[in-house]
Design an enzyme around this catalytic site. Structure first.
Site, PDB file in Angstrom:
ATOM      1  CD  GLU A  56      -2.676   1.295   2.561  1.00 22.12           C
ATOM      2  OE1 GLU A  56      -3.749   1.921   2.523  1.00 22.12           O
ATOM      3  OE2 GLU A  56      -2.255   0.709   3.586  1.00 22.12           O
ATOM      4  CE  LYS A 128      -7.689   1.707   3.245  1.00 17.70           C
ATOM      5  NZ  LYS A 128      -6.489   2.300   3.898  1.00 17.70           N
ATOM      6  CB  CYS A 169      -4.845  -1.035   4.386  1.00 12.36           C
ATOM      7  SG  CYS A 169      -3.997  -0.852   5.983  1.00 12.36           S
TER       8      CYS A 169
END
Length: 293
Positions: A56, A128, A169
Site C-alpha cells: 500500500e 479503497k 488495508c
C-alpha cells in the site's frame, strides 16, 4: 425475504502459481520508490514469480500531507507510477498487483490499486472502499477521510495467475467484502496494507486468517517495510495464508521479498471437505450484493 441460497460462482481451473510479496522500503523520493519497485519486481520474476504484489502507498510516505502531493491522474494517462508498473509487468511477463498509490480524479483523491496482466495491460483499478479513520487514545489517530474519498465498488479480476479479489488495508477488517468475493469465485484476495505498530501486532495476522478460513480461499497481504523514522510506522510482516488458515510464507519487518508456490486446488478441496457455503442458513440470514443489477 427469500430463503434461497445465492449463487456461488465456480472458481477457475486450479493451477500452481509462484507468488512474490515485495515488502519494499518507501522514501520521500517518488522516482527512487519507482526504481525500487521495478528492481523488486525484476528480482522476484527472476526467482520464478508469476504473480507479484507491492505494498500500500508504495510510491509515497503514508500521510495525509503526502497524498495530495504525490497523487497521479491515472485515467488521464499521466501517471508515472502506473506507466512504470505497466512496463515492469510487460518486461518481466508477470501478473502484477501494484500495491496502491494516491490517485487524483475529478478533484478527488483515492487510495487506488492497479492490477496488470503479464503483457502490461491495466486490467482493473480498486479504490479503497473502507477509509482508515481511527482514534485510539494514547496510541494512534489517523483519518484518511481528511484527504481521501472512498471507492464504491468491488474488484474481482481474472488474471493469468488466478481469479483475484482486491482490498486495501482497512478493507481487511470488513468480512462482507471477502464474503462477496468468495461468492464470485475468487481464489485469492490480495490486500496491500500498512497496519501500524498498534493494530499490526494485535490484528494483522488474525484478520488474514479469519478472512481465509471463513471463505476457504487464499489471502495475501503486502506491507511497506518498517521505517522507525517515518511519521507513520508500518508493522511489516507481509504474508500469505492458505484456506485452512496456515501461514504459507511471511516476511519480518525489514525490506525483502518472500516467495511461495500456491496450489489453488486447495480452495475446492477445502470446500469439499467442509462445505460451509452449502451449510449456511439462508433462511435465517443473508448477504446482499447491492452492486449487482
Amino acid at each position: 425475504m427469500s430463503s434461497e441460497a445465492p449463487k456461488q460462482i465456480s472458481t477457475p481451473k486450479a493451477q500452481k502459481v509462484n507468488i512474490a510479496l515485495c515488502q519494499i522500503a518507501v522514501s520521500e523520493d517518488k522516482d527512487k520508490n519507482i526504481q525500487t519497485a521495478k528492481a523488486a519486481i525484476q528480482e522476484a520474476t527472476q526467482a520464478g514469480a508469476k504473480l507479484v504484489v507491492l505494498p500500500e502507498m508504495w510510491n509515497c510516505p503514508y500521510s495525509n500531507e503526502s497524498f495530495p502531493k504525490y497523487a497521479e491522474d491515472i485515467d488521464a494517462g499521466s501517471s508515472a507510477s502506473v506507466s512504470a508498473m505497466s512496463s515492469a509487468a510487460k518486461e518481466n511477463a508477470v501478473t502484477l498487483v501494484a500495491g496502491s498509490i494516491p490517485e487524483s480524479s475529478n478533484g478527488k483523491l483515492y487510495n487506488t490499486c492497479c492490477v496488470f496482466d503479464d503483457q502490461g495491460k491495466l486490467l482493473v483499478k480498486h479504490r479503497k472502499v473502507h477509509l482508515f479513520d481511527i482514534d485510539i487514545p494514547g496510541k494512534i489517530t489517523f483519518k484518511e477521510s481528511e484527504t481521501l474519498t472512498q471507492g464504491d465498488d468491488f474488484t474481482v479480476v481474472d488474471t493469468p495467475a488466478c481469479r483475484v479479489g482486491i482490498g486495501i488495508c482497512y478493507d481487511l477488517r470488513f468480512p462482507e467484502l471477502a464474503m462477496v468475493y468468495a461468492q464470485r469465485g475468487v481464489q485469492l484476495i490480495v490486500y496491500p496494507g500498512a497496519f501500524n505498530m498498534t493494530t499490526g501486532p494485535a490484528h494483522w495476522e488474525l484478520l488474514q486468517k479469519a478472512r481465509a478460513v471463513d471463505n476457504q480461499l487464499f489471502v495475501a497481504t503486502c506491507s511497506p517495510a518498517r521505517n522507525q523514522g517515518a511519521g507513520y510506522t508500518a508493522w511489516g510482516h507481509s504474508m500469505i495464508i492458505d484456506p485452512f488458515a496456515a501461514i504459507v510464507a511471511q516476511t519480518q519487518e525489514s525490506a525483502g521479498t518472500v516467495h511461495a508456490e500456491i496450489d489453488f486446488a486447495q480452495v475446492n478441496e477445502r470446500r469439499q471437505n467442509m462445505p460451509l457455503f452449502k451449510q449456511k442458513r439462508f433462511d435465517l440470514y443473508a448477504l446482499i450484493d447491492k452492486t449487482l443489477s
